[in-house]
Structure formats: structure tokens, C-alpha cells
Design a protein around this motif. Structure first.
Motif, PDB file in Angstrom:
ATOM      1  N   SER A  87       0.819  -1.221   0.000  1.00  0.00           N
ATOM      2  CA  SER A  87       0.000   0.000   0.000  1.00  0.00           C
ATOM      3  C   SER A  87       0.847   1.263   0.000  1.00  0.00           C
ATOM      4  O   SER A  87       0.351   2.340  -0.319  1.00  0.00           O
ATOM      5  CB  SER A  87      -0.925   0.015   1.220  1.00  0.00           C
ATOM      6  N   LYS A  88       2.114   1.131   0.412  1.00  0.00           N
ATOM      7  CA  LYS A  88       3.031   2.270   0.542  1.00  0.00           C
ATOM      8  C   LYS A  88       2.525   3.316   1.542  1.00  0.00           C
ATOM      9  O   LYS A  88       2.888   4.483   1.476  1.00  0.00           O
ATOM     10  CB  LYS A  88       3.324   2.904  -0.823  1.00  0.00           C
ATOM     11  N   LYS A  89       1.676   2.878   2.457  1.00  0.00           N
ATOM     12  CA  LYS A  89       1.174   3.739   3.536  1.00  0.00           C
ATOM     13  C   LYS A  89       1.911   3.396   4.815  1.00  0.00           C
ATOM     14  O   LYS A  89       2.441   2.292   4.965  1.00  0.00           O
ATOM     15  CB  LYS A  89      -0.333   3.527   3.749  1.00  0.00           C
ATOM     16  N   LYS A  90       1.925   4.326   5.756  1.00  0.00           N
ATOM     17  CA  LYS A  90       2.536   4.063   7.051  1.00  0.00           C
ATOM     18  C   LYS A  90       1.452   3.541   7.994  1.00  0.00           C
ATOM     19  O   LYS A  90       0.481   4.232   8.282  1.00  0.00           O
ATOM     20  CB  LYS A  90       3.176   5.327   7.617  1.00  0.00           C
ATOM     21  N   VAL A  91       1.657   2.310   8.433  1.00  0.00           N
ATOM     22  CA  VAL A  91       0.715   1.665   9.347  1.00  0.00           C
ATOM     23  C   VAL A  91       1.516   0.983  10.444  1.00  0.00           C
ATOM     24  O   VAL A  91       2.454   0.241  10.154  1.00  0.00           O
ATOM     25  CB  VAL A  91      -0.168   0.626   8.610  1.00  0.00           C
ATOM     26  N   ALA A  92       1.154   1.264  11.692  1.00  0.00           N
ATOM     27  CA  ALA A  92       1.810   0.619  12.835  1.00  0.00           C
ATOM     28  C   ALA A  92       1.153  -0.738  13.063  1.00  0.00           C
ATOM     29  O   ALA A  92      -0.069  -0.834  13.172  1.00  0.00           O
ATOM     30  CB  ALA A  92       1.687   1.484  14.068  1.00  0.00           C
ATOM     31  N   VAL A 157      -4.209 -17.764  18.909  1.00  0.00           N
ATOM     32  CA  VAL A 157      -5.049 -16.654  18.473  1.00  0.00           C
ATOM     33  C   VAL A 157      -4.333 -15.388  18.926  1.00  0.00           C
ATOM     34  O   VAL A 157      -4.098 -15.189  20.113  1.00  0.00           O
ATOM     35  CB  VAL A 157      -6.475 -16.704  19.065  1.00  0.00           C
ATOM     36  N   LEU A 158      -3.963 -14.570  17.940  1.00  0.00           N
ATOM     37  CA  LEU A 158      -3.292 -13.304  18.215  1.00  0.00           C
ATOM     38  C   LEU A 158      -4.199 -12.191  17.730  1.00  0.00           C
ATOM     39  O   LEU A 158      -4.776 -12.303  16.643  1.00  0.00           O
ATOM     40  CB  LEU A 158      -1.968 -13.210  17.455  1.00  0.00           C
ATOM     41  N   THR A 159      -4.339 -11.156  18.518  1.00  0.00           N
ATOM     42  CA  THR A 159      -5.141 -10.018  18.081  1.00  0.00           C
ATOM     43  C   THR A 159      -4.227  -9.020  17.386  1.00  0.00           C
ATOM     44  O   THR A 159      -3.408  -8.366  18.022  1.00  0.00           O
ATOM     45  CB  THR A 159      -5.878  -9.354  19.260  1.00  0.00           C
ATOM     46  N   LEU A 160      -4.376  -8.959  16.072  1.00  0.00           N
ATOM     47  CA  LEU A 160      -3.622  -8.040  15.236  1.00  0.00           C
ATOM     48  C   LEU A 160      -4.178  -6.638  15.450  1.00  0.00           C
ATOM     49  O   LEU A 160      -5.384  -6.420  15.319  1.00  0.00           O
ATOM     50  CB  LEU A 160      -3.753  -8.467  13.769  1.00  0.00           C
ATOM     51  N   SER A 161      -3.316  -5.705  15.797  1.00  0.00           N
ATOM     52  CA  SER A 161      -3.735  -4.330  16.064  1.00  0.00           C
ATOM     53  C   SER A 161      -2.992  -3.410  15.104  1.00  0.00           C
ATOM     54  O   SER A 161      -1.762  -3.378  15.088  1.00  0.00           O
ATOM     55  CB  SER A 161      -3.409  -3.972  17.519  1.00  0.00           C
ATOM     56  N   LEU A 162      -3.749  -2.686  14.273  1.00  0.00           N
ATOM     57  CA  LEU A 162      -3.169  -1.793  13.276  1.00  0.00           C
ATOM     58  C   LEU A 162      -3.691  -0.375  13.456  1.00  0.00           C
ATOM     59  O   LEU A 162      -4.844  -0.185  13.813  1.00  0.00           O
ATOM     60  CB  LEU A 162      -3.512  -2.264  11.854  1.00  0.00           C
ATOM     61  N   LYS A 163      -2.830   0.589  13.133  1.00  0.00           N
ATOM     62  CA  LYS A 163      -3.236   1.986  13.130  1.00  0.00           C
ATOM     63  C   LYS A 163      -2.475   2.708  12.038  1.00  0.00           C
ATOM     64  O   LYS A 163      -1.261   2.645  11.971  1.00  0.00           O
ATOM     65  CB  LYS A 163      -2.967   2.660  14.458  1.00  0.00           C
ATOM     66  N   ALA A 164      -3.230   3.377  11.152  1.00  0.00           N
ATOM     67  CA  ALA A 164      -2.603   4.174  10.101  1.00  0.00           C
ATOM     68  C   ALA A 164      -1.996   5.407  10.756  1.00  0.00           C
ATOM     69  O   ALA A 164      -2.599   6.022  11.640  1.00  0.00           O
ATOM     70  CB  ALA A 164      -3.627   4.567   9.050  1.00  0.00           C
ATOM     71  N   LYS A 165      -0.796   5.757  10.307  1.00  0.00           N
ATOM     72  CA  LYS A 165      -0.108   6.929  10.870  1.00  0.00           C
ATOM     73  C   LYS A 165      -0.414   8.176  10.076  1.00  0.00           C
ATOM     74  O   LYS A 165      -0.624   8.161   8.919  1.00  0.00           O
ATOM     75  CB  LYS A 165       1.405   6.697  10.883  1.00  0.00           C
TER      76      LYS A 165
END
Length: 165
Positions: A87-92, A157-165
Motif C-alpha cells: 500500500s506504501k502507507k505508514k501503518v503501525a 489466536v493473536l489479536t492483530l492491532s493496526l493503526k494508520a499513521k
């Protein structure tokens, strides 16, 4: 230029393995230390292999539970990492929590399998679009194909946590 040569001449699974190992070497040395390989990465599943060897086994000659957790972490995050990179976006990217059920000793090379590929891809797109932190549980199963490819030795089971910067 090197990237173009790789894409044209090197099979995708080797490109993905190189990406994983470089990421490990540069960012998370433990990942590099356990020598993961991408067995398969397509629109249906992601399979990561970690070999059972002197570095990865415990005193019972089975895979150390910390290495099993590392494999689950990598398998659970790789699809999202690839989507974020594309995506070339910054995501944590991080994991909010981690649940593991160890069912049987892993006495051979372990394959970590994720089958939620379409859901993870959609999740990454939704996070980028919203700009908000979002969470998604990702299920990973671990098997030892050399012993029994159908028998699950651990579930995660892992909870994937994402946030766009």
C-alpha cells in the motif's frame, strides 16, 4: 534494479523468505535467529516453517515454546506486513494479545498456518481507509508435517492491532 531482477528471476516464496529474514535481521533478531522460511503465500493461506534444530529445541528435544510463539507471531503478521508494504502507507503493526494452546510436543520442523488471508487483506484496507486503530483476531495452527500433517500440535489466536499513521 535489484528488486526488478528478484521479481523476475526468483520464485515468490524465496522472495518472501528473504523479506522475512531481512526484517528479522534488521528489526527483530530472534526471528532471524530461528531461520524461518515461507513455504507458501497465496490468496488462501500463509505457511511459515521453522526448523527444529539446536537453536530451536528444548531439553526434551521438541520445539521450545518461545520459538513456537515466534512462529505464530510471524505467520500472523506476515500477510498484514505484505499488504502494508504494497500500500506504501505508514501503518503501525502490533499484537494486542496472544492466546496459545500447546496440544502436543513439536518433535520436528513446524509449519505455522494462517487461512484468513482475504479477511486480513480487507482488514488492512479498512484500517488505511479509516485511519483509526482497529483490532482483528488471527488464528494460527501449528503442525509437524514430517510426523502427521493433519495433527495440530498448537493453536494460537493473536489479536492483530493496526493503526494508520
Amino acid at each position: 534494479m535489484i528488486e526488478e531482477l528478484l521479481k523476475k528471476n526468483v520464485p515468490k516464496k524465496y522472495q518472501d523468505t528473504l523479506f522475512v529474514r531481512l526484517f528479522g535481521f534488521m528489526k527483530v533478531p530472534l526471528i532471524f535467529w530461528v531461520s524461518p522460511s515461507v513455504v507458501k503465500m497465496d490468496d488462501k493461506e500463509c505457511i511459515i516453517k521453522i526448523p527444529l534444530n539446536r537453536r530451536t529445541k528444548n531439553h526434551l528435544n521438541s520445539m521450545y515454546f518461545g520459538v513456537l510463539c515466534t512462529g505464530a507471531d510471524l505467520a500472523g503478521g506476515l500477510v498484514a506486513m505484505n499488504e502494508i508494504t504494497a500500500s506504501k502507507k505508514k501503518v503501525a503493526l502490533s499484537f494486542k494479545d496472544f492466546k496459545a494452546d500447546f496440544l502436543k510436543r513439536a518433535e520436528g520442523d513446524v509449519h505455522f498456518i494462517v487461512t484468513q488471508i482475504p479477511e486480513i487483506k480487507k482488514f488492512v484496507a479498512d484500517v488505511i481507509k479509516s485511519g483509526e486503530r482497529m483490532n482483528m483476531p488471527v488464528e494460527i495452527k501449528a503442525v509437524v508435517p514430517s510426523i502427521n500433517p493433519e495433527e495440530v500440535v498448537a493453536n494460537f489466536v493473536l489479536t492483530l492491532s493496526l493503526k494508520a499513521k
